[in-house]
Write an enzyme that holds these catalytic residues in place. Structure first.
Site, PDB file in Angstrom:
ATOM      1  CE  LYS A 178     -14.513 -12.800  23.994  1.00 26.71           C
ATOM      2  NZ  LYS A 178     -13.612 -13.667  24.359  1.00 26.71           N
ATOM      3  N   GLY A 232      -9.995  -5.423  29.115  1.00 27.77           N
ATOM      4  CA  GLY A 232      -8.951  -5.983  28.853  1.00 27.77           C
ATOM      5  C   GLY A 232      -7.142  -5.130  28.565  1.00 27.77           C
ATOM      6  CB  THR A 236      -7.761  -6.159  23.515  1.00 27.28           C
ATOM      7  OG1 THR A 236      -6.254  -6.788  23.726  1.00 27.28           O
ATOM      8  CG2 THR A 236      -8.574  -6.809  22.112  1.00 27.28           C
ATOM      9  CD  GLU A 254     -12.474   0.683  33.748  1.00 30.03           C
ATOM     10  OE1 GLU A 254     -13.059   1.988  33.943  1.00 30.03           O
ATOM     11  OE2 GLU A 254     -10.908   0.634  34.302  1.00 30.03           O
ATOM     12  CB  CYS A 289      -6.041  -4.002  35.623  1.00 31.36           C
ATOM     13  SG  CYS A 289      -7.382  -3.744  36.477  1.00 31.36           S
ATOM     14  CD  GLU A 389      -1.164  -3.947  32.378  1.00 26.93           C
ATOM     15  OE1 GLU A 389      -1.812  -4.392  31.279  1.00 26.93           O
ATOM     16  OE2 GLU A 389      -2.236  -3.935  32.951  1.00 26.93           O
TER      17      GLU A 389
HETATM   18  P1  NAD Z   1      -7.354  -9.259  26.230  1.00 26.01           P
HETATM   19  O1  NAD Z   1      -7.091  -7.430  26.233  1.00 26.01           O
HETATM   20  O2  NAD Z   1      -6.246  -9.904  25.164  1.00 26.01           O
HETATM   21  O3  NAD Z   1      -9.032 -10.128  26.767  1.00 26.01           O
HETATM   22  C1  NAD Z   1      -9.869  -9.607  26.841  1.00 26.01           C
HETATM   23  C2  NAD Z   1     -11.162 -10.299  26.161  1.00 26.01           C
HETATM   24  O4  NAD Z   1     -11.427  -9.800  25.044  1.00 26.01           O
HETATM   25  C3  NAD Z   1     -10.933 -11.505  26.429  1.00 26.01           C
HETATM   26  O5  NAD Z   1     -12.436 -12.586  26.503  1.00 26.01           O
HETATM   27  C4  NAD Z   1     -10.541 -11.931  24.982  1.00 26.01           C
HETATM   28  O6  NAD Z   1     -11.131 -12.423  23.691  1.00 26.01           O
HETATM   29  C5  NAD Z   1     -11.308 -10.407  23.732  1.00 26.01           C
HETATM   30  N1  NAD Z   1     -10.541 -10.051  22.770  1.00 26.01           N
HETATM   31  C6  NAD Z   1      -9.376 -10.290  22.234  1.00 26.01           C
HETATM   32  N2  NAD Z   1      -9.212  -9.933  21.373  1.00 26.01           N
HETATM   33  C7  NAD Z   1     -10.649  -9.527  21.059  1.00 26.01           C
HETATM   34  C8  NAD Z   1     -11.388  -8.626  19.790  1.00 26.01           C
HETATM   35  N3  NAD Z   1      -9.811  -7.663  18.637  1.00 26.01           N
HETATM   36  N4  NAD Z   1     -12.702  -8.195  19.810  1.00 26.01           N
HETATM   37  C9  NAD Z   1     -13.114  -8.489  20.766  1.00 26.01           C
HETATM   38  N5  NAD Z   1     -12.474  -8.946  21.776  1.00 26.01           N
HETATM   39  C10 NAD Z   1     -10.890  -9.333  22.073  1.00 26.01           C
HETATM   40  O7  NAD Z   1      -6.758  -9.109  28.167  1.00 26.01           O
HETATM   41  P2  NAD Z   1      -6.147 -10.404  28.792  1.00 26.01           P
HETATM   42  O8  NAD Z   1      -4.670 -10.873  28.491  1.00 26.01           O
HETATM   43  O9  NAD Z   1      -7.766 -10.897  28.726  1.00 26.01           O
HETATM   44  O10 NAD Z   1      -6.549  -9.574  30.630  1.00 26.01           O
HETATM   45  C11 NAD Z   1      -5.049  -8.969  30.686  1.00 26.01           C
HETATM   46  C12 NAD Z   1      -5.304  -7.403  30.136  1.00 26.01           C
HETATM   47  O11 NAD Z   1      -6.592  -6.698  30.753  1.00 26.01           O
HETATM   48  C13 NAD Z   1      -4.041  -6.577  30.724  1.00 26.01           C
HETATM   49  O12 NAD Z   1      -3.964  -5.341  29.933  1.00 26.01           O
HETATM   50  C14 NAD Z   1      -5.081  -5.822  32.489  1.00 26.01           C
HETATM   51  O13 NAD Z   1      -4.315  -4.372  32.561  1.00 26.01           O
HETATM   52  C15 NAD Z   1      -6.643  -5.677  31.448  1.00 26.01           C
HETATM   53  N6  NAD Z   1      -7.542  -5.396  32.865  1.00 26.01           N
HETATM   54  C16 NAD Z   1      -7.668  -4.084  33.080  1.00 26.01           C
HETATM   55  C17 NAD Z   1      -8.496  -3.561  33.910  1.00 26.01           C
HETATM   56  C18 NAD Z   1      -8.890  -2.053  34.323  1.00 26.01           C
HETATM   57  O14 NAD Z   1      -9.785  -2.384  35.474  1.00 26.01           O
HETATM   58  N7  NAD Z   1      -9.009  -1.375  33.928  1.00 26.01           N
HETATM   59  C19 NAD Z   1      -8.687  -4.422  34.522  1.00 26.01           C
HETATM   60  C20 NAD Z   1      -8.480  -6.280  34.935  1.00 26.01           C
HETATM   61  C21 NAD Z   1      -7.142  -6.225  33.449  1.00 26.01           C
END
Ligand code: NAD
Length: 501
Positions: A178, A232, A236, A254, A289, A389
């Protein structure tokens, strides 16, 4: 799958491209100018369930889990196919996500590199044997987990996907992907490359576009999904862990970070200054991230350091990622722009704003979501902009007196994703590296990641590891097959009394 003019992407379930049952199509617009880039179907939990069923059937009825030769060959071919598309996929990544083209190119190349690395490991999903006594032994074998849901954010749509997908496939799992609803296009193009591979049985890879709160949540809750690999936001990630508890499925998380970039007075000054700027990932408007969004600088070099960092940040060229020479692209959308600007307002009350701090709207920039690279100085350790963040082009600078205080400040957030130490004293570098509680510590560099070396989060930055062998084992279950040999002449001398006999 391809409509005339503007493309429309679909879901990919059981080897077929098909529309999702969501009411409205998604319109993906270029964050640099608002132009329509492509459309995408959107889904409901019903589509997520269909994808899980397709994955389960393919997993159970194909020889994928047993056929390591096909897995290795398929992954090698996929890496090559991806490399052949660097130019057009990089353009698409830039148009959907905003980052400069050079960053998008690096992302595609890194994706291919990770796939190639795990192609080599696909035939090495090994366990071990243990000689337990004269008449007994253990075979400890690794098996795939089963059906894995891979949920990806928008900031590095392709490299964050391949980082999970490649080991999941190498280990023999079936997957449902997804993507983030903001950036499904480059991923859909990549899925087409998988569809072209004879080695991958239909249904082993599925792709569903839809909201996280419904489609993502359905995948997490579904009893036939055995594992969730999520990248993400930390909040979340917590929701996902709670939801996954009901079916007690495996999770790999992650999550976010607030990584410290620690600069000692004896560091190579020029390199450390460049490291502060590149570490903060200003090139991707800070939407990375591992971004070193907190710079910790030793008090004795603070003034000179700030002069140089500020001058460099001020000069950075902001603009559309496709434009030559652009160093900083837009943030992903209006919501993110407002979020970052809210943090800038908070920052103004907490610390000294020394560079940027405003949206850029002159000329063509007015059509996009551009924020000037922003630097805050004299940021207190507990300030919101030193703790949370921001995921924007905002650098918070803090000072420290000595090694001990540097490590203390570095550890003073809930995150533990990455850190860097800049010093010419290797003893000091390693002492600090050992004290910092994070999954990755760079010494005299920032941001380098390799498919053959693990990364991941301590504390609230995550659970599990990506890349390397550990990154492969995440997608396996260990099974113990115990053997008792029938040898009446040699009775077992194992003195530990057996249980359950
Ligand atoms: P997000 O958590 O809003 O979304 C990430 C994904 O999760 C999307 O596909 C979203 O549709 C899905 N999602 C959202 N709510 C959900 C739920 N309740 N159940 C299942 N899936 C759900 O994050 P974002 O805004 O897309 O990305 C930014 C974040 O990601 C930042 O916090 C960043 O630090 C983090 N990130 C971490 C890494 C790592 O390797 N640690 C890498 C890249 C980004």
């Amino acid at each position: 799958m391809i409509a005339e003019g503007v493309k429309t992407y679909q879901n990919y379930i059981g080897g077929q491209w098909r529309d999702g049952s969501g009411k409205d199509q998604l319109e993906i617009r270029d964050p640099a100018n608002g132009e329509l880039v492509y459309r995408s179907t959107s889904s409901t939990p019903e589509d997520a369930r269909a994808a899980v069923q397709a994955a389960k059937e393919a997993y159970e009825h194909s020889d994928w889990a047993e056929n390591s030769v096909a897995r290795a060959r398929g992954l090698y071919k996929l890496a090559e196919a991806l490399r052949a598309r660097v130019d057009d996929l990089a353009r698409l990544l830039t148009r959907e996500g905003g980052k400069p083209l050079s960053v998008s190119r690096a992302e595609v190349i890194r994706g291919a590199d990770a796939i190639e690395y795990y192609a080599g490991l696909a035939r090495n999903v090994y366990g071990r044997t243990v000689n337990l006594g004269p008449n007994e032994m253990a075979i400890l074998m690794r098996e795939p987990v089963g059906v894995v849901a891979i949920i990806v954010p928008w900031n590095m749509a392709l490299s964050l996907l391949t980082r999970s997908l490649a080991p999941a496939l190498a280990a023999g799992n079936a997957v449902v992907i997804k993507p983030a609803s903001l950036t499904p296009g480059a991923t859909a193009e990549f899925i087409q490359m998988i569809d072209d591979l004879a080695e991958v049985p239909k249904g082993i890879v599925n792709f569903v576009v839809g909201p996280g709160s419904s489609v993502g949540a359905e995948l997490v809750r579904h009893p036939d999904v055995d594992m969730v690999a999520f990248t993400g936001d930390t909040s979340t990630g917590k929701d996902i862990m709670r939801m996954a508890a009901d079916t007690l499925k495996k999770v790999s998380l992650e999550l976010g970070g607030k990584s410290p970039n620690i600069v000692f007075a004896d560091a190579d000054f020029d390199r450390a200054i460049r490291g502060a700027i590149t570490g903060a990932s200003l090139f991707h408007a800070g939407q990375v991230c591992v971004a070193g969004s907190r710079v910790l600088v030793q008090e004795s070099i603070h003034d000179e350091f700030m002069k140089r960092v500020n001058a460099m940040a001020e000069k950075m060229r902001v603009g559309p990622g496709l434009e030559k020479g652009v160093e900083v692209g837009p943030v992903i959308n209006e919501g993110q722009l407002n979020r970052v600007m809210d943090y800038v307002e908070i920052g103004k009350r907490e610390a000294d704003l020394v560079v940027g701090g405003k949206r850029l709207t002159e000329g063509e920039l007015g059509k996009g979501f551009f924020i000037a690279p922003t630097v805050f100085d004299r940021v207190p350790v507990q300030a919101t902009i030193a703790q949370e963040e921001i995921f924007g082009p905002v650098l918070s600078v803090l000072t420290f007196k000595d090694e001990e205080e540097a490590a203390e400040i570095a550890n003073a957030t809930v995150y533990g994703l990455a850190a860097a130490v800049w010093t010419n004293d290797i003893n000091k570098a390693l002492r600090v590296a050992k004290q910092v509680r994070s999954g990755m510590v760079w010494i005299n560099t920032f941001g380098k990641l390799y498919p053959n070396a693990e990364m991941g989060g301590f504390k609230q930055s995550g659970i599990g590891r990506q890349y390397g062998l550990e990154g492969l084992w995440e997608y396996t279950e260990m099974k113990h097959i115990n053997i008792q040999l029938q040898d009446p002449k040699r009775a077992s001398r194992n003195r530990v009394p057996p249980i359950g006999e």
